[in-house]
Design a protein around this motif. Sequence first.
Motif, mmCIF file in Angstrom:
data_model
loop_
_atom_site.group_PDB
_atom_site.id
_atom_site.type_symbol
_atom_site.label_atom_id
_atom_site.label_comp_id
_atom_site.label_asym_id
_atom_site.label_seq_id
_atom_site.Cartn_x
_atom_site.Cartn_y
_atom_site.Cartn_z
ATOM 1 N N ALA A 86 0.824 -1.211 0.000
ATOM 2 C CA ALA A 86 0.000 0.000 0.000
ATOM 3 C C ALA A 86 0.848 1.247 0.000
ATOM 4 O O ALA A 86 0.600 2.185 -0.741
ATOM 5 C CB ALA A 86 -0.903 -0.001 1.226
ATOM 6 N N ALA A 87 1.879 1.224 0.816
ATOM 7 C CA ALA A 87 2.654 2.440 0.993
ATOM 8 C C ALA A 87 3.293 2.884 -0.310
ATOM 9 O O ALA A 87 3.567 4.058 -0.513
ATOM 10 C CB ALA A 87 3.723 2.220 2.046
ATOM 11 N N GLY A 132 0.839 5.030 -2.158
ATOM 12 C CA GLY A 132 0.251 6.109 -1.382
ATOM 13 C C GLY A 132 0.549 7.458 -2.002
ATOM 14 O O GLY A 132 1.574 7.651 -2.638
ATOM 15 N N ALA A 192 5.902 9.126 1.165
ATOM 16 C CA ALA A 192 6.488 8.358 2.270
ATOM 17 C C ALA A 192 7.531 7.385 1.735
ATOM 18 O O ALA A 192 7.387 6.848 0.651
ATOM 19 C CB ALA A 192 5.391 7.592 2.993
ATOM 20 N N ALA A 193 8.534 7.212 2.485
ATOM 21 C CA ALA A 193 9.578 6.285 2.071
ATOM 22 C C ALA A 193 8.982 4.890 1.968
ATOM 23 O O ALA A 193 8.120 4.512 2.731
ATOM 24 C CB ALA A 193 10.694 6.294 3.096
ATOM 25 N N PRO A 230 8.411 1.234 2.559
ATOM 26 C CA PRO A 230 8.778 0.417 3.712
ATOM 27 C C PRO A 230 9.426 -0.903 3.298
ATOM 28 O O PRO A 230 9.629 -1.767 4.098
ATOM 29 C CB PRO A 230 7.441 0.186 4.401
ATOM 30 C CG PRO A 230 6.450 0.238 3.298
ATOM 31 C CD PRO A 230 7.007 1.132 2.236
ATOM 32 N N ARG A 280 14.494 -0.799 6.460
ATOM 33 C CA ARG A 280 13.968 -1.258 5.175
ATOM 34 C C ARG A 280 14.675 -2.532 4.714
ATOM 35 O O ARG A 280 14.989 -2.720 3.547
ATOM 36 C CB ARG A 280 14.066 -0.153 4.127
ATOM 37 C CG ARG A 280 13.291 1.076 4.596
ATOM 38 C CD ARG A 280 12.928 1.964 3.478
ATOM 39 N NE ARG A 280 14.047 2.729 2.984
ATOM 40 C CZ ARG A 280 14.073 3.304 1.812
ATOM 41 N NH1 ARG A 280 13.088 3.168 0.988
ATOM 42 N NH2 ARG A 280 15.121 4.000 1.450
ATOM 43 N N TRP A 311 9.045 -5.427 6.036
ATOM 44 C CA TRP A 311 7.729 -4.796 5.995
ATOM 45 C C TRP A 311 6.637 -5.833 5.759
ATOM 46 O O TRP A 311 5.615 -5.852 6.438
ATOM 47 C CB TRP A 311 7.681 -3.721 4.917
ATOM 48 C CG TRP A 311 6.319 -3.166 4.731
ATOM 49 C CD1 TRP A 311 5.426 -3.447 3.746
ATOM 50 C CD2 TRP A 311 5.652 -2.245 5.604
ATOM 51 N NE1 TRP A 311 4.261 -2.777 3.942
ATOM 52 C CE2 TRP A 311 4.361 -2.027 5.069
ATOM 53 C CE3 TRP A 311 6.011 -1.596 6.775
ATOM 54 C CZ2 TRP A 311 3.442 -1.180 5.677
ATOM 55 C CZ3 TRP A 311 5.088 -0.752 7.369
ATOM 56 C CH2 TRP A 311 3.829 -0.551 6.826
ATOM 57 N N GLN A 318 -5.551 -0.931 5.129
ATOM 58 C CA GLN A 318 -4.575 -0.315 4.229
ATOM 59 C C GLN A 318 -4.163 1.067 4.744
ATOM 60 O O GLN A 318 -2.986 1.411 4.757
ATOM 61 C CB GLN A 318 -5.162 -0.208 2.828
ATOM 62 C CG GLN A 318 -4.219 0.439 1.846
ATOM 63 C CD GLN A 318 -4.643 0.237 0.411
ATOM 64 O OE1 GLN A 318 -5.467 -0.624 0.119
ATOM 65 N NE2 GLN A 318 -4.086 1.000 -0.489
ATOM 66 N N LEU A 362 -0.493 2.346 5.835
ATOM 67 C CA LEU A 362 0.101 3.530 5.194
ATOM 68 C C LEU A 362 0.637 4.475 6.261
ATOM 69 O O LEU A 362 1.731 5.012 6.151
ATOM 70 C CB LEU A 362 -0.961 4.264 4.377
ATOM 71 C CG LEU A 362 -1.029 3.937 2.902
ATOM 72 C CD1 LEU A 362 -2.228 4.620 2.268
ATOM 73 C CD2 LEU A 362 0.247 4.395 2.219
ATOM 74 N N ALA A 420 3.674 3.066 7.842
ATOM 75 C CA ALA A 420 4.835 3.180 6.955
ATOM 76 C C ALA A 420 5.440 4.566 7.007
ATOM 77 O O ALA A 420 6.659 4.723 7.000
ATOM 78 C CB ALA A 420 4.431 2.839 5.529
ATOM 79 N N SER A 421 4.575 5.583 7.091
ATOM 80 C CA SER A 421 5.147 6.918 7.037
ATOM 81 C C SER A 421 5.626 7.405 8.400
ATOM 82 O O SER A 421 6.312 8.406 8.475
ATOM 83 C CB SER A 421 4.164 7.909 6.409
ATOM 84 O OG SER A 421 2.882 7.713 6.925
#
Lengths: 767, 228
Positions: free
Chosen positions: A81-82, A85, A89-90, A92, B20, B25, B55, B59, B62-63
């Motif tokens: 998902a990221a 987005g 955002a970096a 992951p 990372r 993840w 989701q 998100l 993740a940020s």
Amino acid sequence: MVDTQCPNPQELRDYALGRMAESDWEAIARHVESCPQCQAVLATVDDVADTLVARLREPPPEDSFIKESQCEAALARAKYAAAAGASAAALPFTELGEYKILEELGQGGMGAVYKALHTKLDRVVAVKILSRGRSGDERAIARFEREMKAIGRLDHPHIVRAYDAREIGGMPVLVMEYVEGMDLGRLAQRLGPLPTAEACELVRQAAEGLQYVHENGLVHRDLKPSNLIVTPEGTVKILDLGLARFHFDQPTGEVTHTGQAMGTVDYMAPEQASDSHAADIRADIYSLGCTLYKLLTGRAPFETKHFRGTFEKMTAHVRQPVPPIRDLLPEIPPELAVIVQRMLAKDPADRYAEPAEVVAALTPFCTDADLPDLVTRAMAQQTSYSQPLPGLFPRPSAASSPRPATLALRRRTWMAWGVGLLMIGGGIGFALGILITIETDKDGKTTTKIQIPDQGRFPTETTSMKPDGKTALPGLAIGNKTPLEHGQRLCVYRLRHIVADDAAIIISSLLLSETPRMATDVKTNSLVIYCDPSEIKKIGALLETIDQPNPAASDYRKEEKGKARVPPEPYTIAPGDSLKIQAAGTLWDQPINGVYRVEPQGTVALGPVYGRVKVAGLSLVEAEGAIVKKLREIITKPAVSVTIADWVPRSKSKQPPPPHRIAPGDILSIWASGTILDQPIHGPYLVEPDGQVTLGPVYGRVNLKGLTFEEAEIVVLEKLKEILQKPSVSITLEGWRTEEKRPVQEGTINKEPHQPPLIPGLPPGAS
Amino acid sequence: MPRPHRDSISTTLLDLVKARHSGAWQRLVDLYGGVVYRWCRQSGLKAEDAADVVQEVFLSVASHVAEFRRARPRDSFTAWLSTITRNKIRDCFRRQADRPQARGGTQAQQRLLEVSESDPSSALEEWPRAADIVDAERILTQRTVELVRLEFEPHTWEAWYKTAIEGRPAADVAADLGMSLHAVYKAKSRILLRLRQELASLHGETTNPSPLPPEEGSHQSPLPPGEG
């Protein structure tokens, strides 16, 4: 045969229950294997009392939800998902199927683009992870894959090749040729209106590519400057073929969603407003016309304040006549204006029938076009960058991918330097910004003085500070984490013309060792500085000189006509000048780009260590050479600066008693160029209980206990030299296949306390 | 090889995510995704909405995950995750309430809405309750077992399962499976060791989100993480 002593009963008990360090486990396992007595002891171990075993034996809570199909779908989406987005955002994760993500190239309406490496083919590609609507529509994916098959066959110098298009981990992914260069959207943004020949040549090349698309029976449907990329050699390539359809056809696409997906309707043909499917190649010609209009004038035909919203713009494309280009640019040849007008005809039948006609029409205007020079200029023109600076002390840069400190200071023409050089006067008086002084009384009461400078007058207002340490000013929630020391002052400068992060970098490079603690507030574009009262004025004056409008961003066209705002040549640099230095690469992870003040002694400080270079008395070209030489030296020489990032309070005072002697528990901020095992060296390091600091996993420990910073710098530098010259190897166990074939742990070379990640890789096929 | 660590505390899954490290993840989502989905469904969200919220939650994770700092040792990742989830669930309900054709709404939804409109410190803000976190930790343990299972040969796993979970004597199991007695002991020990590592990796990292979006930063003091 038993080659070791039997473990004691407690050790055997721990072995039976797996309660030990992995490193000890192997030895006991090997012993027990050949020792019947120990096996007999193991049989007596009762596991009921063990909390883990007890917990595992409990039935897990009823969880019927996890079996729902939506749960599985949710997990698949969340994993990637990221990537899709909207925020930058970096990522992951660093791998996407067989692609290893290297760096982000950009975020577009349709998804994020990353530079990636195909791990098996060792090929660098661009990977676009497409965003999509709420729920995965299999038909949309199927159609996307079908269309991509057609596009994958295309092979033309003016088209970015598509290599692969499919779903990876639940996300539609498009793999493309990696093209170095700049998209025309950014190019136009940086350079403003382009000279006629260059603008025409860019569009002419795009039309050539479009003709090939047309001959293959395809339509782009979303041509716009940001979908055209120009390489440093001056070749234009079309991007994102076939994606428009994928997006327009999203069944869940509400108007707003579609609007977002498309990004802009500034380049959309009138017929696409009513029915995007009806569009043929002539819609692309219209879009290309809008692009040419944009490149020549700096704005798309209806990109004005009269047509703000998506709907207004779409209506304008359908009904409003295009503002004649010669009204904006009288110097445009009338013949070219006619061509633009014809490309922008409302009725597709009135436009050129195919892109080849556009190519033919534009060719006469393209002579003398110098695209490589244009791209070089655009690349030199750093209008802004989005590199976040987490205060002065970088966080452990685990999150940032290793960035090679490549240095490619471009040789540029006098023009580029002329644009790049700012003459900044050293005027006194806080004409810019707001100065807030927070003074703490001895008894902890805080008063806030807000000084708003106004033509040399300093009206002062005093308010009290809230108990939570927040100031009364909106947007400035600071100080609540770090209580102010008595007498310490907090200055907040609101910057007008320069990004606060930039200002922080410049200030730190100008002030060098006396660099104050700083933080940036993105919301208000403020720079928050904690400093000694005596420094406020100095920093304020510096900030004032830095926070100037950037004339480099102004109209390039003016300079083309000979009205260049550059100092007379040959100019000799003198102390007090400010030099805008534009160079690729980073020093200590911070961009080199920036404005540098020529110090009173005639030097410019490029970095905190060994960073001074003398430029006074040199011409700009000579200075350029001197700076290149210095940068090379800095980047190749392991340079070390050790300062303290945090310390263990050993007395009541929280200030480190000068001179500070390094002690266990201190966190040192080590600034050094270079990398160890691909990881940047600079960052905070903890002084371990034995006084050691671990610079790298192998041979990397140095004892800094009791040293001053200066002494530590020497020790660290010597150690770094040693590490960097010595081929170092560290082998640790990361995964194994079966218990019988498991390698023996004793062979591990690395005796350092730094263990590899505890989670071994899953066996092949498990993920 | 990760960069030199600042201290010698064992590397945790969250550290790997922040670094990372490839696959970290995905593993985080594998571990926690089910729990987040369960929370969403328990709150009364429909399956499709729950999937969306999952989701959004990840998100957000993740940020913000990179900004984590070790703070109060009592803070657990699970509790922090539940706070984000709670906020996203509330957002989702608000969006639904804003829709003109909003459906009737379950009891839970009504409750959440009333709560969020009126007093932020009442029921919704108090979720997750202690029992919710305990449940979540138990599901996580279960999920960890499932993931660790993939690392071992089936017969090793079976030997472990029969001894550690079913509690049968090692000698019986050895006879049943045609393994040596020691291989059974070794299997049990090895897998328990592995599970301990993995669970320690989950719980070892105690985090406190520092610069969270305002509404996400205000979580109540959560439960201590389960014993690792």
